[in-house]
Design a protein around this motif. Structure first.
Motif, PDB file in Angstrom:
ATOM      1  N   VAL A  99     -15.891   7.999   9.549  1.00  0.00           N
ATOM      2  CA  VAL A  99     -16.599   7.390   8.336  1.00  0.00           C
ATOM      3  C   VAL A  99     -15.373   6.436   7.790  1.00  0.00           C
ATOM      4  CG1 VAL A  99     -17.126   7.167   5.968  1.00  0.00           C
ATOM      5  CG2 VAL A  99     -18.006   8.982   7.136  1.00  0.00           C
ATOM      6  N   ARG A 100     -15.731   4.835   7.877  1.00  0.00           N
ATOM      7  CA  ARG A 100     -14.794   3.986   7.458  1.00  0.00           C
ATOM      8  C   ARG A 100     -14.724   3.821   5.771  1.00  0.00           C
ATOM      9  NH1 ARG A 100     -11.391   1.795  10.663  1.00  0.00           N
ATOM     10  NH2 ARG A 100     -11.528  -0.155   9.679  1.00  0.00           N
ATOM     11  N   TYR A 101     -13.585   3.922   5.272  1.00  0.00           N
ATOM     12  CA  TYR A 101     -13.386   4.148   3.733  1.00  0.00           C
ATOM     13  C   TYR A 101     -12.885   2.904   3.394  1.00  0.00           C
ATOM     14  CZ  TYR A 101     -13.269   5.891  -0.816  1.00  0.00           C
ATOM     15  OH  TYR A 101     -13.263   6.195  -2.201  1.00  0.00           O
ATOM     16  N   ASN A 102     -13.542   2.243   2.217  1.00  0.00           N
ATOM     17  CA  ASN A 102     -12.884   1.139   1.488  1.00  0.00           C
ATOM     18  C   ASN A 102     -12.356   1.384   0.367  1.00  0.00           C
ATOM     19  OD1 ASN A 102     -12.204  -1.491   0.689  1.00  0.00           O
ATOM     20  ND2 ASN A 102     -14.289  -2.376   0.736  1.00  0.00           N
ATOM     21  N   PHE A 126     -10.924   0.599  -2.875  1.00  0.00           N
ATOM     22  CA  PHE A 126     -10.915  -0.343  -4.117  1.00  0.00           C
ATOM     23  C   PHE A 126     -11.103  -1.718  -3.524  1.00  0.00           C
ATOM     24  CE2 PHE A 126      -9.194   3.404  -6.109  1.00  0.00           C
ATOM     25  CZ  PHE A 126     -10.142   3.641  -7.044  1.00  0.00           C
ATOM     26  N   GLY A 127     -11.791  -2.013  -2.611  1.00  0.00           N
ATOM     27  CA  GLY A 127     -11.760  -3.374  -1.737  1.00  0.00           C
ATOM     28  C   GLY A 127     -10.530  -3.871  -1.387  1.00  0.00           C
ATOM     29  N   LEU A 128      -9.375  -3.227  -1.520  1.00  0.00           N
ATOM     30  CA  LEU A 128      -8.094  -3.629  -0.901  1.00  0.00           C
ATOM     31  C   LEU A 128      -8.104  -3.668   0.675  1.00  0.00           C
ATOM     32  CD1 LEU A 128      -5.698  -2.119  -3.907  1.00  0.00           C
ATOM     33  CD2 LEU A 128      -6.752  -4.748  -3.456  1.00  0.00           C
ATOM     34  N   PHE A 129      -8.253  -2.490   1.190  1.00  0.00           N
ATOM     35  CA  PHE A 129      -8.170  -2.183   2.583  1.00  0.00           C
ATOM     36  C   PHE A 129      -9.053  -1.378   3.180  1.00  0.00           C
ATOM     37  CE2 PHE A 129      -4.601  -0.215   0.395  1.00  0.00           C
ATOM     38  CZ  PHE A 129      -4.679   1.189   0.827  1.00  0.00           C
ATOM     39  N   THR A 130      -9.381  -1.263   4.505  1.00  0.00           N
ATOM     40  CA  THR A 130     -10.189  -0.334   4.935  1.00  0.00           C
ATOM     41  C   THR A 130      -9.448   0.533   5.949  1.00  0.00           C
ATOM     42  OG1 THR A 130     -12.181  -1.893   4.700  1.00  0.00           O
ATOM     43  CG2 THR A 130     -12.434  -0.163   6.291  1.00  0.00           C
ATOM     44  N   PHE A 131      -9.865   1.743   5.996  1.00  0.00           N
ATOM     45  CA  PHE A 131      -9.376   2.766   6.975  1.00  0.00           C
ATOM     46  C   PHE A 131     -10.316   3.885   7.288  1.00  0.00           C
ATOM     47  CE2 PHE A 131      -8.154   3.595   2.767  1.00  0.00           C
ATOM     48  CZ  PHE A 131      -8.697   4.818   2.366  1.00  0.00           C
ATOM     49  N   GLN A 132      -9.987   4.601   8.198  1.00  0.00           N
ATOM     50  CA  GLN A 132     -10.880   5.959   8.543  1.00  0.00           C
ATOM     51  C   GLN A 132     -10.617   7.000   7.544  1.00  0.00           C
ATOM     52  OE1 GLN A 132     -10.219   6.523  12.807  1.00  0.00           O
ATOM     53  NE2 GLN A 132     -12.371   5.902  13.033  1.00  0.00           N
ATOM     54  N   ALA A 133     -11.489   7.767   7.333  1.00  0.00           N
ATOM     55  CA  ALA A 133     -11.442   8.760   6.197  1.00  0.00           C
ATOM     56  C   ALA A 133     -10.333   9.799   6.350  1.00  0.00           C
ATOM     57  CB  ALA A 133     -12.961   9.508   6.037  1.00  0.00           C
ATOM     58  N   ILE A 157      -3.149   8.308   1.802  1.00  0.00           N
ATOM     59  CA  ILE A 157      -2.945   7.176   0.801  1.00  0.00           C
ATOM     60  C   ILE A 157      -3.004   7.529  -0.645  1.00  0.00           C
ATOM     61  CG2 ILE A 157      -4.257   5.089   0.316  1.00  0.00           C
ATOM     62  CD1 ILE A 157      -5.029   4.821   3.392  1.00  0.00           C
ATOM     63  N   LEU A 158      -3.612   8.413  -0.961  1.00  0.00           N
ATOM     64  CA  LEU A 158      -3.647   9.195  -2.431  1.00  0.00           C
ATOM     65  C   LEU A 158      -2.132   9.736  -2.494  1.00  0.00           C
ATOM     66  CD1 LEU A 158      -7.223  10.940  -2.783  1.00  0.00           C
ATOM     67  CD2 LEU A 158      -6.193   8.688  -3.459  1.00  0.00           C
ATOM     68  N   VAL A 159      -1.388  10.206  -1.643  1.00  0.00           N
ATOM     69  CA  VAL A 159       0.000  10.554  -2.036  1.00  0.00           C
ATOM     70  C   VAL A 159       0.796   9.237  -2.063  1.00  0.00           C
ATOM     71  CG1 VAL A 159       1.961  11.679  -0.779  1.00  0.00           C
ATOM     72  CG2 VAL A 159      -0.344  12.788  -0.859  1.00  0.00           C
TER      73      VAL A 159
END
Length: 190
Positions: free
Chosen positions: A66-69, A71-78, A84-86
């Motif tokens: 799943v590709r996750y966006n 907050f509209g800043l950048f897209t990456f895989q789940a 990224i939260l860390v």
């Protein structure tokens, strides 16, 4: 709070569809392991963020393509989302330890539930008790079960996709075809 709501909903609707008891076992396992880790090793006072990170981690591992966006800043895989939260915790000066505990607990659950049982000689160690399944999930429906028409909502098979076929009825006494009526009207207008 948004992550907790969002990812709990996604897990419950997709990964744990029809098995709420398994979802509760996952939450109980995560909360218990967070409590053990925080008591024995780290002395955390609030475990909600670690549990949220654990839920996010489990969802990300079960949905690797799943590709996750963000907050509209950048897209990456789940699978990169917990890391990224860390990184965001580091940028905002939060405690990285809480997120790392959540990732460790999530990985423990993922390994015990999804990886280890699929290995040769592996067994499923986290089983939901049968009593809990009966109480929470109720009786399991048989595959291919179709309820009787009187048990369906409205009593009809709505949305079954059956085509409507117009049958041509033979013209009987006192009945006439629509074409005959049309011809009569046209003759009457002349």
């Amino acid at each position: 709070m948004i992550f907790l709501y969002r990812f709990c909903r996604k897990l419950e609707e997709v990964s744990f569809a029809g098995s709420t008891a398994d979802f509760i076992v996952m939450l109980l396992f995560g909360a218990s392991l967070c409590l053990v880790v925080s008591t024995a090793l780290i002395r955390m006072m609030f475990l909600g963020e670690a549990l949220t990170t654990m839920i996010v981690y489990v969802w990300c591992r079960r949905n690797p393509y799943v590709r996750y966006n963000f907050f509209g800043l950048f897209t990456f895989q789940a699978p990169y989302l917990p890391w990224i939260l860390v990184l965001i915790s580091v940028l905002f000066g939060g405690s990285v330890i809480v997120d790392l505990v959540g990732i460790a607990v999530g990985h423990a659950y993922y390994f015990l539930e999804d990886v280890f049982p699929n290995k040769p000689g592996g067994v499923r160690l986290l089983r939901t008790p049968a009593l809990m399944k009966r109480l929470i999930d109720g009786p399991q429906a048989e595959p291919g079960y179709e309820p009787l028409p009187e048990d369906r909502p409205g009593g009809f098979a709505w949305g079954q996709g059956r085509p409507v076929v117009q049958e041509e009825r033979p013209v009987g006494q006192g009945e006439e075809r629509a074409e005959d009526r049309q011809e009569d009207r046209q003759e009457g207008q002349q």
